[in-house]
Design an enzyme around this catalytic site. Structure first.
Site, PDB file in Angstrom:
ATOM      1  N   GLY A  16     -46.046 -16.463  78.247  1.00  0.00           N
ATOM      2  CA  GLY A  16     -47.290 -15.707  78.295  1.00  0.00           C
ATOM      3  C   GLY A  16     -47.221 -14.284  77.757  1.00  0.00           C
ATOM      4  CG  ASN A  18     -48.932 -14.229  71.864  1.00  0.00           C
ATOM      5  OD1 ASN A  18     -49.250 -13.406  71.004  1.00  0.00           O
ATOM      6  ND2 ASN A  18     -47.881 -15.029  71.732  1.00  0.00           N
ATOM      7  CG  MET A  93     -46.148 -25.445  74.640  1.00  0.00           C
ATOM      8  SD  MET A  93     -45.785 -24.942  72.944  1.00  0.00           S
ATOM      9  CE  MET A  93     -44.518 -26.138  72.551  1.00  0.00           C
ATOM     10  CG  LEU A  96     -56.781 -28.537  72.888  1.00  0.00           C
ATOM     11  CD1 LEU A  96     -57.434 -27.161  72.878  1.00  0.00           C
ATOM     12  CD2 LEU A  96     -56.871 -29.171  74.273  1.00  0.00           C
ATOM     13  CG  ASN A 110     -53.295 -21.551  67.945  1.00  0.00           C
ATOM     14  OD1 ASN A 110     -52.755 -21.361  69.033  1.00  0.00           O
ATOM     15  ND2 ASN A 110     -52.645 -22.080  66.914  1.00  0.00           N
ATOM     16  CG  HIS A 112     -48.981 -21.156  63.417  1.00  0.00           C
ATOM     17  ND1 HIS A 112     -48.474 -22.241  64.115  1.00  0.00           N
ATOM     18  CD2 HIS A 112     -48.264 -21.081  62.269  1.00  0.00           C
ATOM     19  CE1 HIS A 112     -47.506 -22.794  63.407  1.00  0.00           C
ATOM     20  NE2 HIS A 112     -47.356 -22.123  62.280  1.00  0.00           N
ATOM     21  CD  GLU A 150     -62.279 -31.063  62.163  1.00  0.00           C
ATOM     22  OE1 GLU A 150     -62.765 -30.278  63.006  1.00  0.00           O
ATOM     23  OE2 GLU A 150     -62.508 -30.989  60.950  1.00  0.00           O
ATOM     24  CG  ASP A 153     -51.159 -24.788  63.126  1.00  0.00           C
ATOM     25  OD1 ASP A 153     -51.624 -24.239  64.140  1.00  0.00           O
ATOM     26  OD2 ASP A 153     -50.011 -25.265  63.078  1.00  0.00           O
ATOM     27  CE  LYS A 180     -40.105  -4.919  70.531  1.00  0.00           C
ATOM     28  NZ  LYS A 180     -38.678  -4.642  70.646  1.00  0.00           N
TER      29      LYS A 180
HETATM   30  C1  GRF Z   1     -45.801 -17.793  70.361  1.00  0.00           C
HETATM   31  O1  GRF Z   1     -44.768 -17.724  69.432  1.00  0.00           O
HETATM   32  C2  GRF Z   1     -47.045 -18.298  69.703  1.00  0.00           C
HETATM   33  O2  GRF Z   1     -47.153 -17.950  68.383  1.00  0.00           O
HETATM   34  C3  GRF Z   1     -46.898 -19.774  69.816  1.00  0.00           C
HETATM   35  O3  GRF Z   1     -46.251 -19.994  71.046  1.00  0.00           O
HETATM   36  C4  GRF Z   1     -45.534 -18.825  71.443  1.00  0.00           C
HETATM   37  C5  GRF Z   1     -46.040 -18.418  72.786  1.00  0.00           C
HETATM   38  O4  GRF Z   1     -45.317 -17.425  73.422  1.00  0.00           O
HETATM   39  N1  GRF Z   1     -48.163 -20.416  69.610  1.00  0.00           N
HETATM   40  P1  GRF Z   1     -45.889 -16.712  74.721  1.00  0.00           P
HETATM   41  O5  GRF Z   1     -46.060 -17.795  75.795  1.00  0.00           O
HETATM   42  O6  GRF Z   1     -47.184 -16.055  74.397  1.00  0.00           O
HETATM   43  O7  GRF Z   1     -44.837 -15.730  75.137  1.00  0.00           O
END
Ligand code: GRF
Length: 211
Positions: A16, A18, A93, A96, A110, A112, A150, A153, A180
């Site tokens: 988490g 992000n 993870m 959908l 999202n 990526h 759909e 990415d 970071k």
């Molecule tokens: C990140 O690298 C994000 O780009 C990917 O999954 C990772 C999630 O990390 N989709 P966090 O749970 O936000 O630390």
């Protein structure tokens, strides 16, 4: 609580960081057109749940393993119960389905960890993305915040940020630097951009027909 703000759910499965960047942006005023009303974790052990609790944000678990083929139905019920208007996938993870996405057209974003269209799509998650980038020998990678449709990415790009690849990078060091320098920067900015647009639509009364 300002009821005019777009109600956001952040969907997580792991650490988490992000989510933390979004919480910090909300505290610092970078995210102001929407508010994080709910955190949904697909994994009961996710540290992201603690981050939500520390910030005073309601967190619920919808466990993929337990719910089986009812997973998405339960997700939709949970999101509707909280009147969620926008969804942020932040290390979520699960892929959908088109049916789920159609409930929230142009309302899901999202993050990526590569410069789409490189190193994305099926199987490209976590360290696999950075392993592929290093194996290819790219000198620049980065992150992409995009709408979810759909195609995995494949949705419209909102923001991208490049990060230089170092000669001595490992998948782990590259992953860390991209998070970071790029992810934690562009995800809150993309969230604000989309929330602002949705709020404007709401104020103008021009909500999409899907709502
Ligand atoms: C990140 O690298 C994000 O780009 C990917 O999954 C990772 C999630 O990390 N989709 P966090 O749970 O936000 O630390």
């Amino acid at each position: 609580m300002n009821s005019d703000k777009i109600k956001i759910a952040v969907l997580v499965s792991g650490g988490g960081t992000n989510l933390q960047a979004l919480i910090d942006a909300q505290r610092d005023g970078g995210l102001r057109s929407g508010e994080i009303a709910l955190v949904v974790s697909s994994n009961p052990g996710a540290y992201a749940i603690n981050r939500a609790a520390n910030a005073g944000i309601e967190a619920v678990t919808v466990c993929r393993k337990e719910m089986g083929d009812q997973f998405e139905a339960q997700l939709i019920r949970t999101l509707e119960k909280h009147q969620i208007e926008m969804i942020i996938l932040a290390g979520f993870m699960s892929i959908l389905s088109a049916d789920f996405i159609s409930h929230f057209t142009d309302r899901i974003i999202n993050i990526h960890p590569s410069l789409i269209p490189s190193f994305c799509g099926k199987g490209m998650y976590g360290l696999h993305v950075h392993e592929a980038a290093l194996a290819y020998g790219v000198k620049v990678s980065g992150a992409t915040a995009h709408y979810v449709n759909e195609v995995t990415d494949g949705g419209k790009i909102i923001l991208q940020k490049a990060v230089r690849v170092r000669q001595d990078d490992t998948p782990e060091s590259l992953q860390k630097r991209i998070m970071k320098q790029a992810e934690w920067d562009i995800l809150p900015r993309a969230a604000e951009q989309v929330a602002k647009k949705l709020r404007k639509e709401k104020r103008g009364g021009s909500r999409p027909a899907t709502e």
